[in-house]
Design an enzyme around this catalytic site. Structure first.
Site, PDB file in Angstrom:
ATOM      1  N   GLY A  44      -2.215 -62.437 -36.699  1.00  0.00           N
ATOM      2  CA  GLY A  44      -1.861 -61.900 -35.352  1.00  0.00           C
ATOM      3  C   GLY A  44      -0.439 -62.052 -35.440  1.00  0.00           C
ATOM      4  O   GLY A  44       0.164 -62.127 -34.074  1.00  0.00           O
ATOM      5  N   HIS A 103       6.337 -65.755 -43.690  1.00  0.00           N
ATOM      6  CA  HIS A 103       4.999 -66.380 -44.143  1.00  0.00           C
ATOM      7  C   HIS A 103       4.994 -67.605 -44.875  1.00  0.00           C
ATOM      8  O   HIS A 103       4.091 -68.106 -45.466  1.00  0.00           O
ATOM      9  CB  HIS A 103       4.261 -65.232 -44.807  1.00  0.00           C
ATOM     10  CG  HIS A 103       4.111 -64.037 -44.122  1.00  0.00           C
ATOM     11  ND1 HIS A 103       3.413 -64.236 -42.853  1.00  0.00           N
ATOM     12  CD2 HIS A 103       4.244 -62.667 -44.171  1.00  0.00           C
ATOM     13  CE1 HIS A 103       3.178 -62.854 -42.228  1.00  0.00           C
ATOM     14  NE2 HIS A 103       3.745 -62.059 -43.110  1.00  0.00           N
ATOM     15  N   SER A 133      -9.390 -59.221 -42.715  1.00  0.00           N
ATOM     16  CA  SER A 133      -8.339 -58.452 -42.387  1.00  0.00           C
ATOM     17  C   SER A 133      -7.324 -58.032 -43.481  1.00  0.00           C
ATOM     18  O   SER A 133      -6.740 -56.966 -43.530  1.00  0.00           O
ATOM     19  CB  SER A 133      -7.583 -58.960 -40.946  1.00  0.00           C
ATOM     20  OG  SER A 133      -6.565 -58.327 -40.634  1.00  0.00           O
TER      21      SER A 133
HETATM   22  P1  A3P Z   1      -7.711 -56.754 -37.940  1.00  0.00           P
HETATM   23  O1  A3P Z   1      -7.436 -56.189 -39.155  1.00  0.00           O
HETATM   24  O2  A3P Z   1      -8.804 -57.843 -37.907  1.00  0.00           O
HETATM   25  O3  A3P Z   1      -8.089 -55.748 -36.892  1.00  0.00           O
HETATM   26  P2  A3P Z   1      -0.723 -59.437 -38.770  1.00  0.00           P
HETATM   27  O4  A3P Z   1      -0.066 -58.836 -37.489  1.00  0.00           O
HETATM   28  O5  A3P Z   1      -0.443 -60.826 -38.798  1.00  0.00           O
HETATM   29  O6  A3P Z   1      -0.466 -58.579 -39.572  1.00  0.00           O
HETATM   30  O7  A3P Z   1      -2.311 -59.122 -38.333  1.00  0.00           O
HETATM   31  C1  A3P Z   1      -2.862 -58.049 -38.154  1.00  0.00           C
HETATM   32  C2  A3P Z   1      -4.217 -58.386 -37.380  1.00  0.00           C
HETATM   33  O8  A3P Z   1      -3.900 -58.523 -36.121  1.00  0.00           O
HETATM   34  C3  A3P Z   1      -5.099 -57.057 -37.706  1.00  0.00           C
HETATM   35  O9  A3P Z   1      -6.412 -57.602 -37.343  1.00  0.00           O
HETATM   36  C4  A3P Z   1      -4.649 -56.117 -36.204  1.00  0.00           C
HETATM   37  O10 A3P Z   1      -5.597 -55.247 -35.910  1.00  0.00           O
HETATM   38  C5  A3P Z   1      -4.450 -57.527 -35.136  1.00  0.00           C
HETATM   39  N1  A3P Z   1      -3.690 -57.008 -33.871  1.00  0.00           N
HETATM   40  C6  A3P Z   1      -2.569 -56.194 -34.144  1.00  0.00           C
HETATM   41  N2  A3P Z   1      -2.014 -56.143 -32.911  1.00  0.00           N
HETATM   42  C7  A3P Z   1      -2.815 -56.719 -32.184  1.00  0.00           C
HETATM   43  C8  A3P Z   1      -2.920 -57.031 -30.597  1.00  0.00           C
HETATM   44  N3  A3P Z   1      -1.907 -56.586 -30.068  1.00  0.00           N
HETATM   45  N4  A3P Z   1      -3.823 -57.560 -30.180  1.00  0.00           N
HETATM   46  C9  A3P Z   1      -4.833 -58.176 -31.124  1.00  0.00           C
HETATM   47  N5  A3P Z   1      -4.980 -57.889 -32.344  1.00  0.00           N
HETATM   48  C10 A3P Z   1      -4.046 -57.371 -32.887  1.00  0.00           C
END
Ligand code: A3P
Length: 301
Positions: A44, A103, A133
């Protein structure tokens, strides 16, 4: 996913990041005013970046339409210490950046981050959803062209044995969790699932942590809700700047916005796999006071 790892300071460091991590450890000089967003990939981070950026810059761009959120690919609002920047002894171009993400595990962060007064916000996510994810992200972007990616059950087995980018998962999470317990003014610890449940509450919490709480007037004017709407999954996904093109040559900008749900793992992992992880986290997080809810509310596809 076929990425090669090297075990470094107890964590699995992707080989392609090793030099940058060493250089960040050696040369990054945190300032007291810096904000560092930390996470494991796919927890997230992008959401947290958009929220934090909008919170701290709310007086600079009171008219949201003018926010860089509309012109900058969201992950780049907080450049990543090890992916986006190469640290050298002197690099004047890096002097003016105030916001960073990383990270890297807590114990391997550049020392200046620990020693300065800069703040760290960590976002965690339940391991099953994070794993799924990440799996989608790496397959979609074909990180390693020539390598055959592991089958899902092989990749999951490795994840359970701690072999995962920047993993073991539990060490990464516990590193920041313990740092938060030790100094809650330095490290804020968030969970993706909590944000999904009550984003308004968490936006206020972030603002307070960063020393810029919302005034009663701002709350009355609905500033918090405006920010949460602006940074919602639906909104970020449909922004032109997040739709087309690639970063790092191979990663689709759109791949940072997939589904944005809690419990999607149910569509990919078996109950036995989930049980294995539940048992693991029960053991690993025992006595830490930290709980991850992996129960899925998602209806199976
Ligand atoms: P999913 O693959 O389960 O949809 P990061 O930003 O750490 O790379 O994480 C990506 C994950 O956060 C993905 O999960 C993505 O869809 C989700 N994501 C991105 N923007 C978001 C938002 N505004 N609210 C909720 N989830 C979000």
């Amino acid at each position: 996913d076929g990425v090669r790892f090297v075990k470094y300071q107890g964590f699995w460091c992707a080989l392609y990041l090793f030099r940058q991590i060493l250089s960040a450890q050696k040369h990054f000089k945190a300032k007291d005013s810096h904000i560092i967003l930390a996470s494991l990939p796919k927890s997230g981070t992008t959401w947290l970046k958009s929220l934090t950026f909008s919170i701290v810059n709310r007086n600079i761009y009171p008219n949201h339409e003018e926010s860089p959120l509309f012109t900058c690919h969201t992950p780049h609002l907080f450049p990543n210490l090890e992916f986006d920047l190469y640290w050298e002894q002197e690099n004047p171009n890096l002097q003016n950046i105030q916001n960073f993400s990383t990270h890297v595990p807590f114990h391997s962060l550049p020392k200046s981050i620990i020693e300065s007064e800069c703040r760290i916000i960590y976002i965690s996510r339940n391991p099953l959803d994070m794993f799924i994810s990440y799996r989608h992200f790496s397959l979609e972007n074909k990180f390693v062209k020539d390598a055959t990616p592991f089958e899902l059950d092989e990749a999951f087995d490795m994840f359970c044995r701690g072999i995962h980018i920047m993993g073991p998962f539990w060490d990464h999470v516990l590193g920041f969790w313990n740092a938060h317990l030790e100094n809650p003014r330095k490290v804020l610890f968030l969970k993706y699932e909590d944000l999904k449940e009550d984003v308004t509450f968490n936006v206020k919490k972030i603002a307070e942590f960063l020393g810029c709480p919302f005034s009663p007037e701002e709350e009355e004017q609905g500033v918090v809700e405006e920010i949460t709407k602006l940074c919602s999954f639906e909104n970020l996904k449909k922004l032109e700047v997040n739709k087309n093109g690639h970063v790092y040559g191979i990663v689709k900008k759109s791949s940072y916005f997939r589904k944005g749900e809690v419990g999607d793992w149910i569509n990919y992992l078996t109950p036995a796999m989930a049980e294995r992880m539940d048992k693991l986290i029960e053991t690993k997080f025992k006595d830490s006071g930290l709980v991850f809810n992996t129960q899925s509310k998602v209806v199976k596809n």
